[in-house]
Design an enzyme around this catalytic site. Structure first.
Site, short mmCIF file in Angstrom:
data_model
loop_
_atom_site.label_atom_id
_atom_site.label_comp_id
_atom_site.label_asym_id
_atom_site.label_seq_id
_atom_site.Cartn_x
_atom_site.Cartn_y
_atom_site.Cartn_z
CG ASP A 67 17.96 31.58 -13.50
OD1 ASP A 67 16.92 31.45 -12.84
OD2 ASP A 67 18.66 30.63 -13.89
CG ASN B 154 20.74 21.80 -12.74
OD1 ASN B 154 20.64 20.70 -13.32
ND2 ASN B 154 19.75 22.29 -12.01
#
Length: 333
Positions: free
Chosen positions: A208, A14
């Site tokens: 996810d 991320n």
């Protein structure tokens, strides 16, 4: 024993540099399918491929970062007539210092399908046990997961309506409707293995991603996967199908949030059958500051009786997990 080694790159993580939980889950499943498929073809004359049926609860013990090297090791620990249990450990290596740390432990269950007839379940060659006690412990785990899969399939009649192009300005922040999210994915050749059905790791990675979007929309901070409750695969998803992956917030505590994720499949190339539930799971996320310390989670605002029911069920799962963790700590001490 099968081991996969791969360095973590920016597209695995991320914006804060933490590797996505879905990336780890995909690597875990890749190691699991390799070792179980190899085992199932050692003694069988009929060629077959292992298909993921279930992943037990998985805890993310330590975040993995860009530049870390993931060591994913898989070992077969039990076989029944039609099931293979695979235990997987994930280690993160800092290649600058050589230091390693455990990030994940996972237990996966596979069944073997014939390559000639994907609806035919092939018998599993038995594995050698070091003792009768080891075999008996494996049998108990097998019976427990089988019972839980049946119960989960019965509960999967509940649905999440896809949340596409939601007008969030009309919804109050921190409500279920505000953060609820969906992703639509066409299953292509790159998603599939030898049997032309989607790999379990691909599905878990998509789940996810959706759960992470829900978590980020709820708390608007950096979030990471803390754990995944048992993931149950109820049916095969074939190439050309359309997967709708939807997630909704079910429960929040002071430092964690639970997101329920459903995967529905639409076999668009076949006669119209409508959507059918394919995979279900609960993901738990935590929110972190820039130093990696846990931040408080905004309380989920309940608006309906169904949301209240799901919140209480989530609280019960949270308290049960907390009690188990405390018991494990006391046993170690």
């Amino acid at each position: 024993m099968t081991t996969i080694i791969r360095i973590m790159r920016p597209d695995d993580a991320n914006i804060a540099g933490n590797v996505h939980g879905g990336t780890i889950l995909k690597m875990i499943e890749e190691a699991g399918v390799i070792i179980s498929t190899r085992h199932c073809n050692r003694q069988n004359v009929e060629r077959c491929v292992a298909v993921l049926a279930r992943v037990e609860r998985t805890d993310f013990l330590s975040p993995m970062s860009i530049g870390d090297v993931a060591h994913v090791s898989a070992e077969i620990t039990y076989t029944s007539k039609h099931s293979v249990e695979v235990q997987v450990n994930v280690m993160a290596e800092n290649i600058l210092t050589g230091a390693k740390r455990l990030t994940n432990r996972a237990t996966l269950w596979y069944v073997a399908l014939s390559l000639e007839n994907v609806d035919k379940v092939v018998e599993i060659p038995s594995v050698q046990y070091t003792s009768p006690e080891q075999q008996e412990e494996g049998r108990k785990r097998y019976e427990a997961q089988k019972l839980d899969r049946i119960e989960t399939k019965q509960r999967s009649e509940d649905i999440i309506l896809p949340a596409i192009n939601v007008d969030r300005q009309s919804k109050e922040p921190c409500t279920v409707g505000y953060s609820q999210s969906s992703l639509i994915h066409l299953v292509g050749p790159s998603d599939c293995a030898l049997h032309k059905f989607v790999q379990g790791g691909v599905t878990m990675k998509l789940m996810d991603e959706v759960a992470g979007i829900v978590a980020a929309r709820h708390c608007k901070t950096n979030i990471v996967t803390a754990s995944v409750d048992a993931i149950n695969f109820h049916q095969k998803i074939q190439k050309g199908s359309v997967m709708t992956v939807s997630g909704r917030m079910t429960f929040t505590s002071n430092k964690s949030m639970e997101i329920e994720v459903f995967v529905d499949v639409d076999h668009v190339t076949e006669c119209p059958k409508g959507k059918a539930p394919a995979v279900t799971a609960f993901f738990t996320y935590v929110s972190l500051d820039k130093e990696g310390k846990a931040l408080p989670i905004p309380m989920l605002k309940i608006e309906t009786e169904d949301e209240k029911r799901r919140f209480e069920e989530g609280r019960n799962r949270y308290l049960l997990t907390k009690a188990k963790r405390m018991a494990q700590i006391q046993n170690i001490q």
